[in-house]
Design an enzyme around this catalytic site. Structure first.
Site, PDB file in Angstrom:
ATOM      1  N   HIS A 112     -12.390  30.793   4.917  1.00 58.96           N
ATOM      2  CA  HIS A 112     -11.022  30.277   4.882  1.00 58.96           C
ATOM      3  C   HIS A 112     -10.197  31.121   3.921  1.00 58.96           C
ATOM      4  O   HIS A 112     -10.726  31.632   2.922  1.00 58.96           O
ATOM      5  CB  HIS A 112     -11.000  28.818   4.410  1.00 58.96           C
ATOM      6  N   ARG A 178     -36.082  45.931  -5.442  1.00 59.33           N
ATOM      7  CA  ARG A 178     -37.018  47.018  -5.185  1.00 59.33           C
ATOM      8  C   ARG A 178     -37.209  47.174  -3.681  1.00 59.33           C
ATOM      9  O   ARG A 178     -36.772  46.331  -2.888  1.00 59.33           O
ATOM     10  CB  ARG A 178     -38.372  46.771  -5.852  1.00 59.33           C
TER      11      ARG A 178
END
Length: 211
Positions: A112, A178
């Site tokens: 919105h 990672r």
């Protein structure tokens, strides 16, 4: 341009015209029917899922499962959705094969405007989750996000930007910590290592239970 075309194009829209309320109502009826099935009513569940998605479903979904339309969700094969997943599918949600969702995962394709004068308006942005991903419990995936194949999203994450393939990502906002690597072939949790004996035993027990 129709309102449905505006939704597909990512433009501002309202959802109370062009048969959209009626479509959502039918979807909610099917959603309630699915969520009220008994655990052994598998044939009924898969029939309802076919009606919800508009195509054959080769995935396992644990009730309760929540959505807006269902027809805007493209679900791959061998996926698993744990209980309480909530897919806001005004725009398209595309999920690849063998994707696993923990309980309480939310995918939102709608936003919105920030200013309160325009906040009743909406816009859509599709979400894509590529194959072999694992989405941890209570993760929220925001509009426009793509999660690359094989990636793992840690529990409770808020994913507001796309995540590359073969990554472990976690947090609010969700960030890559990672890459998935060869160490993950050796250990499945902390210092708990895979062994040939343990893998063989798991598969033996599983096969015995199926016989």
């Amino acid at each position: 341009m129709t309102m449905r075309e505006r939704i597909a194009a990512g433009k501002l829209f309202l959802d109370d015209c062009e048969g959209l309320p009626e479509e959502r109502l039918q979807a909610k009826k099917r959603m309630m029917q699915f969520n009220q099935t008994m655990p052994d009513e598998l044939e009924k569940r898969f029939r309802l899922l076919e009606e919800i998605f508009g195509r054959e479903v080769k995935a396992w979904i644990e009730p309760p499962f929540y959505f807006c339309y269902g027809s805007n969700i493209e679900l791959g094969e061998e996926c698993y959705l744990n209980m309480g997943c909530n897919f806001i599918d005004d725009a398209k949600i595309t999920i690849g094969n063998k994707v696993a969702f923990g309980p309480g995962v939310t995918i939102a394709t709608v936003g919105h405007p920030i200013h309160p004068d325009h906040r009743r308006l909406m816009y859509g942005d599709p979400v894509v989750i590529e194959e072999n991903c694992w989405i941890g419990a209570n993760t929220t995936i925001c509009p426009g996000v793509t999660i690359g194949k094989n990636s793992v999203i840690g529990a409770g994450s808020i994913v507001n930007k796309s995540i590359p393939a073969n990554s472990v990502a976690v947090g609010n906002p969700c960030k890559v910590i990672r890459e998935i690597n060869d160490t993950d072939l050796q250990y499945y949790y902390k210092n708990r290592a895979f062994t040939e004996e343990e893998l063989a035993e798991v598969h033996r027990l599983n096969q015995a239970s199926d016989s």
